[in-house]
Design a protein around this motif. Structure first.
Motif, short mmCIF file in Angstrom:
data_model
loop_
_atom_site.label_atom_id
_atom_site.label_comp_id
_atom_site.label_asym_id
_atom_site.label_seq_id
_atom_site.Cartn_x
_atom_site.Cartn_y
_atom_site.Cartn_z
N ALA A 13 0.82 -1.22 0.00
CA ALA A 13 0.00 0.00 0.00
C ALA A 13 0.85 1.27 0.00
O ALA A 13 0.58 2.22 -0.74
N SER A 37 -0.50 5.18 -6.88
CA SER A 37 -1.83 5.76 -6.93
C SER A 37 -2.24 6.33 -5.58
O SER A 37 -3.07 7.24 -5.49
N ARG A 38 -1.65 5.81 -4.52
CA ARG A 38 -2.06 6.21 -3.17
C ARG A 38 -1.12 7.25 -2.56
O ARG A 38 -1.24 7.57 -1.37
N PRO A 56 -1.13 10.47 -2.67
CA PRO A 56 -1.78 11.59 -1.96
C PRO A 56 -2.18 11.24 -0.52
O PRO A 56 -2.15 12.12 0.35
N GLU A 57 -2.55 9.99 -0.28
CA GLU A 57 -2.90 9.59 1.09
C GLU A 57 -1.73 9.78 2.03
O GLU A 57 -1.87 10.27 3.16
N TRP A 58 -0.55 9.34 1.60
CA TRP A 58 0.61 9.34 2.50
C TRP A 58 1.24 10.72 2.63
O TRP A 58 1.96 10.98 3.59
N THR A 59 0.99 11.61 1.67
CA THR A 59 1.49 12.99 1.79
C THR A 59 0.49 13.89 2.51
O THR A 59 0.78 15.07 2.73
N GLY A 60 -0.68 13.35 2.87
CA GLY A 60 -1.72 14.20 3.44
C GLY A 60 -2.30 15.13 2.41
O GLY A 60 -2.77 16.23 2.75
N HIS A 61 -2.25 14.71 1.13
CA HIS A 61 -2.75 15.50 0.00
C HIS A 61 -2.02 16.84 -0.13
O HIS A 61 -2.59 17.84 -0.58
N SER A 76 -5.28 9.94 -11.94
CA SER A 76 -5.27 8.48 -11.96
C SER A 76 -6.32 8.01 -12.96
O SER A 76 -7.49 8.40 -12.85
N ASN A 107 3.23 9.40 8.72
CA ASN A 107 2.04 8.75 8.18
C ASN A 107 2.31 7.26 7.92
O ASN A 107 1.44 6.41 8.17
N ASN A 144 0.61 3.89 9.89
CA ASN A 144 -0.05 2.82 9.13
C ASN A 144 0.69 1.49 9.20
O ASN A 144 0.40 0.59 8.41
#
Length: 398
Positions: free
Chosen positions: A133, A138-139, A141-146, A154, A276, A280
């Motif tokens: 993950a 593709s993910r 933005p989740e880990w950068t806090g957008h 995407s 982040n 997780n």
């Protein structure tokens, strides 16, 4: 080296992971169109962390731990690594891991996730789903806090053509699925239609394994940083340092040199991402690629929740001359003995520190080119560039 006294890495893998698990940096032997690295390069990479391993057992290809490596380590005062578990091909690699997991009850810390039918997730020291993950582009933005994002979209492979009609050159195409990438493989920079056609051909060949793609703004960068951190429950988050990445115009990795005066906001952005990741379930070393443009804006373009090419260079900083450091890989042209002789010559001069050596002559039944990676170190960039050119000239001479 700075002096003759015994020096230790600032952090070892056993500091992070303990000694009860086993570490492997080798990608799976399974086919991956976005990690199309030659088998021998994958084998070579297994020796890259030996100096920073500490007491943790490391799975290493036999060609990466021949007497030639010991000969290169002697001038810089590095002792022969001991916690080594050797393999020699796909069969012995897979047999070794399965024996460690199923018979010895060991958990394996994988640098790259392997296929599900090879080993059950329960045998991963770092949860496999977490590893996949966090490295899924593709993910990001989740880990950068957008935050810290270039313009990106995407899309499915089927909708790529339609989506591209809204983009102007130059832009970047990347795979967005769970398959790992490294070294710029899978990054397709498109400046024109000719390059776009080539990218579409690569996408078509991989469409049976990848259905999601990222279209991303190409940033006109003035700096390209790899900012690295380590995390464990015992250590917390530790900033390891940063390097500037050397890439060609198509984004392929060409080495790293040490970075001075890294902007505080780049370091802070990386720390936020590492936090982040830790929240997780991640633990270990990670490196995040940031571009800085002419407006001093920063962009996170790749998150590598794993060790990177220059990790060893950062952790071995105390071994080097103050000034300029450059990490790079070299491959023998044909004559492996001559290649080794020249590498040893510059190691003995005290300007080239050995990290790993893959001995092509270990393969007695076929011709294999030797490989070497190390760190050039000296007082300034101009001196090192001059010495490296002398090294390259020596490699070409007989």
């Amino acid at each position: 080296m700075k002096n003759k006294q015994r020096i230790e890495p600032t952090l070892t893998l056993s500091d992070l992971y303990g000694t009860d698990i086993v570490y492997t940096s080798r990608p799976s032997y399974a086919s991956n169109p976005w990690l199309a690295i030659a088998e021998h390069q994958c084998n070579f990479s297994t020796g890259r962390e030996l100096i920073i391993a500490g007491r943790i057992p490391v799975i290493v290809h036999k060609a990466s731990v021949t007497n030639k490596l010991i000969t290169l380590f002697n001038p810089v005062g590095i002792e022969k690594p001991t916690n080594i578990l050797k393999f020699e091909d796909q069969t012995t690699y897979e047999q070794l891991i399965k024996k460690l997991a199923y018979e010895n009850g060991k958990k394996i810390y994988f640098q790259y996730a392997h296929e599900s039918d090879f080993l059950e997730n329960i045998h991963y020291a770092l949860d496999k789903d977490v590893l996949i993950a966090l490295n899924n582009k593709s993910r990001l933005p989740e880990w950068t806090g957008h935050k810290y994002l270039p313009k990106r979209e995407s899309v499915t492979v089927e909708n790529l053509e339609k989506s591209l009609s809204n983009w102007e050159f130059p832009f970047v195409l990347k795979p967005g699925g769970d398959l790992p990438t490294a070294g710029g493989y899978g990054v397709m920079i498109c400046h024109n239609n000719k390059e776009l056609i080539k990218a579409k051909q690569a996408i078509s060949k991989a469409s049976h394994m990848t259905n999601t793609l990222i279209i991303e703004q190409k940033i006109e960068a003035v700096a390209n940083y790899s900012v690295q951190y380590a995390y464990s429950k015992k250590e917390g988050i530790r900033y390891l340092g940063a390097t500037e990445q050397l890439t060609d115009q198509y984004g392929y990795y060409k080495g790293n040199h040490n970075a001075h005066d890294v902007p505080d906001k780049v370091i802070q952005a990386g720390r936020e991402i590492m936090e982040n990741g830790a929240k997780n379930g991640y633990f270990g070393i990670a490196g995040f690629d940031f571009l800085v443009d002419t407006n001093h804006d920063i962009y996170a373009i790749d998150l590598n929740f794993r060790q990177n090419g220059s990790t060893s260079m950062l952790l071995l900083d105390s071994f080097f001359h103050d000034g300029y450091h450059k990490f790079y890989n070299y491959i023998s042209s044909s004559d492996n003995e001559h290649f080794f002789k020249i590498v040893l010559k510059y190691v003995q001069k005290g300007v080239l520190f050995p990290i790993a050596y893959y001995d092509g002559d270990w393969f007695s039944s076929k011709t294999v080119k030797s490989r070497f990676c190390g760190v050039w170190h000296g007082s300034n960039k101009n001196d090192i560039e001059r010495i490296e050119q002398e090294f390259l000239n020596d490699l070409q001479s007989k």
